[in-house]
Write an enzyme that holds these catalytic residues in place. Structure first.
Site, mmCIF file in Angstrom:
data_model
loop_
_atom_site.group_PDB
_atom_site.id
_atom_site.type_symbol
_atom_site.label_atom_id
_atom_site.label_comp_id
_atom_site.label_asym_id
_atom_site.label_seq_id
_atom_site.Cartn_x
_atom_site.Cartn_y
_atom_site.Cartn_z
ATOM 1 N N GLY A 171 60.885 -48.452 26.760
ATOM 2 C CA GLY A 171 61.819 -47.463 27.319
ATOM 3 C C GLY A 171 61.282 -46.767 28.552
ATOM 4 N N GLY A 173 59.504 -44.344 30.017
ATOM 5 C CA GLY A 173 58.527 -43.356 29.576
ATOM 6 C C GLY A 173 58.182 -42.333 30.652
ATOM 7 N N ARG A 174 58.596 -42.642 31.874
ATOM 8 C CA ARG A 174 58.311 -41.696 32.965
ATOM 9 C C ARG A 174 59.367 -41.819 34.057
ATOM 10 N NH1 ARG A 174 53.380 -44.566 36.214
ATOM 11 N NH2 ARG A 174 53.840 -46.697 35.618
ATOM 12 N N ASP A 341 60.413 -56.619 29.809
ATOM 13 C CA ASP A 341 60.932 -55.284 30.150
ATOM 14 C C ASP A 341 60.923 -55.040 31.655
ATOM 15 O OD1 ASP A 341 58.078 -55.362 29.216
ATOM 16 O OD2 ASP A 341 58.009 -53.432 30.210
ATOM 17 N N ASN A 342 60.270 -55.919 32.408
ATOM 18 C CA ASN A 342 60.255 -55.766 33.863
ATOM 19 C C ASN A 342 61.138 -56.805 34.548
ATOM 20 O OD1 ASN A 342 58.500 -53.609 33.761
ATOM 21 N ND2 ASN A 342 56.667 -54.862 33.961
ATOM 22 N N ASP A 351 60.313 -52.617 39.039
ATOM 23 C CA ASP A 351 59.061 -52.140 38.451
ATOM 24 C C ASP A 351 57.820 -52.703 39.140
ATOM 25 O OD1 ASP A 351 60.712 -50.738 36.807
ATOM 26 O OD2 ASP A 351 59.737 -51.320 34.950
HETATM 27 P P1 AMP Z 1 55.176 -50.425 33.351
HETATM 28 O O1 AMP Z 1 53.906 -51.186 33.149
HETATM 29 O O2 AMP Z 1 55.096 -49.384 34.434
HETATM 30 O O3 AMP Z 1 56.376 -51.329 33.498
HETATM 31 O O4 AMP Z 1 55.383 -49.584 32.028
HETATM 32 C C1 AMP Z 1 55.478 -50.142 30.752
HETATM 33 C C2 AMP Z 1 55.992 -49.096 29.824
HETATM 34 O O5 AMP Z 1 55.065 -48.003 29.740
HETATM 35 C C3 AMP Z 1 57.311 -48.485 30.215
HETATM 36 O O6 AMP Z 1 57.959 -48.150 29.030
HETATM 37 C C4 AMP Z 1 56.880 -47.259 30.979
HETATM 38 O O7 AMP Z 1 57.884 -46.277 31.056
HETATM 39 C C5 AMP Z 1 55.687 -46.798 30.152
HETATM 40 N N1 AMP Z 1 54.745 -46.012 30.929
HETATM 41 C C6 AMP Z 1 53.911 -46.455 31.899
HETATM 42 N N2 AMP Z 1 53.169 -45.460 32.393
HETATM 43 C C7 AMP Z 1 53.531 -44.339 31.737
HETATM 44 C C8 AMP Z 1 53.131 -42.970 31.789
HETATM 45 N N3 AMP Z 1 52.192 -42.540 32.624
HETATM 46 N N4 AMP Z 1 53.730 -42.090 30.946
HETATM 47 C C9 AMP Z 1 54.662 -42.503 30.088
HETATM 48 N N5 AMP Z 1 55.080 -43.765 29.983
HETATM 49 C C10 AMP Z 1 54.537 -44.684 30.788
HETATM 50 MG MG MG Z 2 58.163 -51.486 33.612
#
Ligand code: AMP
Ligand code: MG
Length: 587
Positions: A171, A173-174, A341-342, A351
């Site tokens: 989901g 997350g940020r 998810d990406n 992403d």
């Molecule tokens: P990403 O690798 O950026 O595609 O992130 C993978 C997952 O981790 C997604 O659900 C992001 O929203 C979550 N995520 C990555 N970095 C953070 C963060 N600093 N705080 C909260 N959620 C994160």
């Molecule tokens: Mg992502």
């Protein structure tokens, strides 16, 4: 010496692990106007002039919105279409039976600074006068401190397969979706903040993004757009003084960095993982609802009454994903984290994390130092696309009949051919080849094999082949053409060159100038190399955003030779220190 058999095998391998896009196809497959024809190859070191801007969007500046308070987004469609998370508490938890959770962004700690803004997005997509970005209001709206009129910020619930394994709930997350904006061209864009604080999907994360990853996302998404590759866009980048703790290389070397927020846009942020989580948790009615929504909103050629609509949807995503990955390969782009998810359901690049543009040609190029096994190496991307589409097929199976499931398997088998065809077309375009000749695949594979052996630079080899006249190639006068100099050290170079020049000479109604023109419009002179981003980032971390701005401008005209870019050696051999650079998942 190579045996022809060996080269032929390589041809198949290369064809399988590669794919690009022709400029005419850019124009058809993406909705922005075609960058290539509008570029004058000799001039253009200028900013997007008012004139250019008007002719590009046909909107006069006086019609642009001057006051941010008049800018309105709407969440109505999303809120009406889906059930919302019943628990209205903004803490990390497992969420069920919804597509979105309401979640208010957490304002970044000031002082806030505008590090970059995309005039093309702000004016061309958001109908806002770019002057508004200079206001204090903008800093707050674009970083989560103030809510745009009409906004009900939402965090999206999705799951995903990460590095081959089901990771459960992920989901936003940020990230916060602020709402949809319907612009004057009638396009609907979903605005999102990234780095805007915790949501129910933050797990153990802090909800923040640091300056370095935000600069990279801002610059790369814009650069990809101007390369003609389907992508999310970036409107602005705001940096703060808020301390954010990161262990950049996961080696215990923890540092305090600073928080930043990117305001980014896509027609939709739904991913393969958006459907997967619903199928995995048995929420089939919701799965159907989300699918119907995505199809109605974004796949206009599919009718809602079609009994095979999910199958047609799948077939479209299969072919568009094959095309997207082919386009990545055509510019040497490695996404870095090709988890489900990406991967966008609309097959646009989303992403941006530890991506990289390959420098020396190497099918095993892995941009992400956290990817120990090279799962997402550049040469593996086509296969990973297939893996992800298979996961999409699994997620769709609860809404498909047995017969349709069997048909979906056949559709998926077609992916390889779609990809092959596309990569072949794209690389033919990169070599300026017209029509089709039997040995074209061999010619392409032969070149790639020589590039691999000589570690020739991917971008500049193709660019310099575009810039060299046939006579220059014939005479092998490669002064200042450093990539071709490298390539020409290969013992089979003369053989390849003869074959290539003969192939070109057989092209009826083609001139050498036309060939060069076509090739220069598909072979960029500038891509976002890590070392360029790194230099801009280290300045941005000291609140000097001049290099971010310069890169942003240069990469908006990647096919045009520009004086400023040449002065800073953006088309020169990468500096030695570039080899030492690393990027990781930490962001
Ligand atoms: P990403 O690798 O950026 O595609 O992130 C993978 C997952 O981790 C997604 O659900 C992001 O929203 C979550 N995520 C990555 N970095 C953070 C963060 N600093 N705080 C909260 N959620 C994160
Ligand atoms: Mg992502």
């Amino acid at each position: 010496m190579w045996s022809p058999d060996k080269v032929l095998v390589f041809a198949l391998v290369a064809a399988f692990s590669f794919t690009p896009v022709h400029v005419l196809e850019f124009c058809q497959s993406t909705d922005h106007d075609c960058h290539s024809d509008s570029h004058d190859d000799t001039a253009s070191n200028s900013q997007l002039s008012l004139h250019t801007f008007k002719s590009r969007w046909n909107i006069s500046v006086s019609n642009l919105i001057q006051d941010l308070h008049q800018f309105r987004v709407s969440c109505k469609k999303l809120l009406e279409a889906f059930p919302i998370d019943e628990v209205n508490v903004n803490v990390a938890r497992s969420v069920k039976n919804c597509i979105f959770s309401k979640s208010i962004p957490t304002p970044l700690k000031g002082p806030l600074r505008l590090a970059a803004a995309s005039k093309d997005v702000i004016e061309g997509t958001l109908d806002l006068d770019v002057a508004v970005t200079q206001s204090d209001d903008f800093l707050h709206y674009a970083s989560g401190g103030r809510l745009l009129s009409g906004s009900v910020p939402l965090a999206h619930r999705y799951g995903g397969h990460q590095f081959g394994y089901w990771a459960g709930q992920l989901g936003d997350g940020r990230a916060h979706s602020l709402g949809q904006y319907t612009n004057r061209k009638g396009e609907v864009w979903e605005l999102q903040l990234k780095g805007s604080g915790k949501t129910p999907y933050s797990r153990s994360g802090d909800g923040r993004a640091v300056i370095r990853s935000s600069v990279r996302e801002f610059l790369c998404s814009e650069a990809m757009y101007f390369l003609g590759i389907p992508t999310s866009r970036a409107a602005s980048l705001i940096v703060s003084d808020e301390p954010v703790i990161r262990d950049q290389f996961y080696n215990g070397n923890v540092k305090t960095e600073r928080g930043a927020v990117v305001l980014r846009l896509a027609k939709s942020w739904f991913r393969i993982g958006s459907l997967e989580i619903l199928a995995q948790s048995g929420e089939i009615d919701l799965l159907r609802k989300l699918l119907n929504f995505v199809i109605d909103e974004h796949f206009s050629s599919i009718t809602s009454e079609d009994p095979d609509k999910y199958l047609v949807f799948f077939s479209t995503v299969v072919s568009e994903t094959a095309h997207l990955i082919a386009q990545w390969m055509s510019v040497g782009f490695a996404h870095g984290v090709c988890n489900t998810d990406n991967f966008s359901l609309l097959s646009v690049t989303i992403d941006y994390g530890p991506f990289g543009f390959m420098e020396s040609y190497n099918p095993n190029f892995v941009p992400n130092t956290s990817d120990d096994e090279g799962r997402y190496s550049i040469g593996a991307q086509a296969n990973v696309g297939l893996f992800n589409l298979e996961k999409l097929m699994v997620a769709l199976s609860p809404v498909l009949s047995q017969k349709q499931q069997n048909q979906a398997k056949i559709i998926l088998k077609g992916y390889v051919d779609i990809y092959h065809l596309r990569i072949h077309q794209l690389f033919k375009g990169k070599l300026g080849l017209l029509d089709e000749e039997q040995d074209d695949g061999y010619l392409i594979a032969f070149l790639l094999k020589m590039m691999e052996d000589t570690q020739s630079d991917f971008t500049m080899t193709f660019r310099q082949l575009s810039e060299a006249s046939a006579q220059q190639l014939q005479d092998r006068t490669f002064t200042q053409m450093w990539a071709l100099e490298d390539l020409s050290s290969h013992k089979r170079f003369s053989d390849w060159l003869s074959m290539y020049l003969l192939r070109l000479s057989r092209q009826q109604n083609d001139t050498d100038l036309d060939r060069q023109h076509r090739m220069k419009n598909v072979n960029p002179r500038y891509v976002l190399r890590n070392w360029m981003a790194e230099s801009a980032i280290s300045k941005a971390e000291k609140n000097d955003f001049s290099e971010v701005e310069m890169l942003h401008h240069i990469l908006s005209f990647p096919f045009v030779s520009q004086e400023t870019a040449e002065e800073v050696h953006y088309a020169a051999r990468p500096p030695l220190w570039a080899n030492r650079l690393k990027v990781s998942c930490s962001s």
